[in-house]
Design an enzyme around this catalytic site. Structure first.
Site, short mmCIF file in Angstrom:
data_model
loop_
_atom_site.label_atom_id
_atom_site.label_comp_id
_atom_site.label_asym_id
_atom_site.label_seq_id
_atom_site.Cartn_x
_atom_site.Cartn_y
_atom_site.Cartn_z
N CYS A 162 40.18 43.14 52.97
CA CYS A 162 40.77 42.20 52.02
C CYS A 162 42.18 41.82 52.48
O CYS A 162 42.97 42.68 52.87
CB CYS A 162 40.84 42.80 50.62
SG CYS A 162 39.29 42.71 49.72
N HIS A 163 42.47 40.51 52.42
CA HIS A 163 43.80 40.03 52.81
C HIS A 163 44.79 40.21 51.66
O HIS A 163 44.46 39.96 50.50
CB HIS A 163 43.74 38.54 53.17
CG HIS A 163 42.90 38.25 54.36
ND1 HIS A 163 41.52 38.16 54.29
CD2 HIS A 163 43.22 38.02 55.66
CE1 HIS A 163 41.04 37.89 55.50
NE2 HIS A 163 42.05 37.81 56.34
N GLU A 187 39.30 41.00 44.22
CA GLU A 187 40.41 41.45 43.37
C GLU A 187 39.96 41.55 41.91
O GLU A 187 40.30 42.51 41.21
CB GLU A 187 41.59 40.48 43.49
CG GLU A 187 42.41 40.62 44.76
CD GLU A 187 41.71 40.08 46.00
OE1 GLU A 187 42.22 40.33 47.10
OE2 GLU A 187 40.66 39.41 45.88
N ASP A 219 38.34 57.98 32.38
CA ASP A 219 39.19 59.15 32.50
C ASP A 219 39.84 59.52 31.16
O ASP A 219 39.97 60.71 30.84
CB ASP A 219 40.27 58.87 33.54
CG ASP A 219 41.25 60.03 33.69
OD1 ASP A 219 40.82 61.10 34.15
OD2 ASP A 219 42.43 59.85 33.31
#
Length: 302
Positions: free
Chosen positions: A63-64, A99, A113
């Site tokens: 990924c850029h 993203e 969590d």
């Protein structure tokens, strides 16, 4: 990483989702009433999701890094499911679908969590891309067989057979990729009257697109703009502004190109540089999005 230097900045959007499934109503009640021991689940998860979106390139190697200019993370409760929706925008050369999906997954993991101490039966399901837009991918498979083209090389040396043409052939190759047939390919010397005559000959109902290559620089024999400009009845300055801006970002002399573009009658005329590299960069900058103007020219809306 994949080379994206040929791409142009455009507005890119992506929407991704994830679903967190709990095993009992008491868990949902604790989330809604902000009674989870670890804190406000929605706000902690939203903050984590924002970090996840922005740090995607740090954890996914191909990924850029890109500027994230907008992120929205929302939640919707349906029964024992919490649906997470992440929307991301950027103005850049590559899309933000990973993203958005990474943001959705980190949001869901954070909720997992925080809730696992009170519910051992939680599952994360269906992390997926719902929508993406922007860039050439919107037009990637679009073909334009209804358009026919003519390509003219303006070059003394090619006309006199002292050198080989590469730029005109590069144009034809790019047009073929878009399904556009080149009906006419010709070479003329760098002379105003020869270029004018060829432009008038080829601009008509047979050719919707007429591309000249060569003669757009500043040498004494570069006269293509002088030949074509007086013939244009509708100039489109933005076409060559875009090409020069694209080129200037890649090499320092693109600002010296004097190419022009516009309509002669119903034929779109574009003048490109004479070098193969210059032609390919200009085609990268303009196509296929410039072809949208044929719909607009017929009175259709954007």
């Amino acid at each position: 990483m994949v080379n994206i230097t040929k791409k142009s900045n455009t507005l890119r959007k992506a929407i991704a989702s994830a679903t967190l499934c709990v095993s009992k109503q008491e868990t949902i009640d604790a989330v809604v009433q902000r009674k989870v021991p670890k804190g406000d689940v929605f706000e902690f998860a939203r903050a984590a999701g924002l970090f996840g979106v922005k740090r995607t390139s740090d954890v996914i190697p191909d990924c850029h890094p890109l500027p994230v200019e907008y992120t929205s993370i929302t939640f919707e409760i349906s029964g024992l499911e919490i649906n997470i929706l992440v929307e991301v925008h950027t103005i850049y050369k590559t899309g933000v679908e990973v993203e958005a999906m990474h943001g959705a997954s980190v949001t869901a993991l954070t909720m997992y969590d925080m809730l696992k101490p009170i519910d051992k039966g939680i599952e994360i399901r269906n992390i997926k891309l719902l929508e993406k837009s922007g860039g050439k991918s919107d037009l990637k498979n679009k073909q334009f067989p209804e358009l026919k083209a003519a390509v003219v090389v303006c070059s003394d040396s090619v006309f006199e057979k002292q050198s080989e043409d590469y730029s005109g052939k590069a144009v034809i190759s790019r047009l073929e990729q878009l399904g556009i047939e080149t009906l006419k390919y010709d070479v003329v010397p760098d002379e105003i009257e020869s270029i004018k005559s060829k432009a008038l000959q080829l601009s008509g109902s047979e050719h919707q697109l007429l591309i000249f290559t060569g003669g757009t620089g500043l040498s004494p024999r570069d006269v293509t703009p002088e030949a074509i400009s007086p013939l244009l009845n509708r100039t489109i300055d933005g076409i060559m502004e875009t090409a020069r801006r694209y080129g200037q970002e890649r090499m320092p002399y693109a600002m010296l190109s004097r190419g022009v573009a516009g309509f002669i009658g119903e034929t779109l005329v574009i003048t490109l540089p004479g070098s193969k590299n210059g032609v390919e960069e200009t085609m990268d900058a303009l196509f296929p999005q410039v072809l949208h103007l044929f719909k607009i020219n017929k009175g259709q809306k954007h």
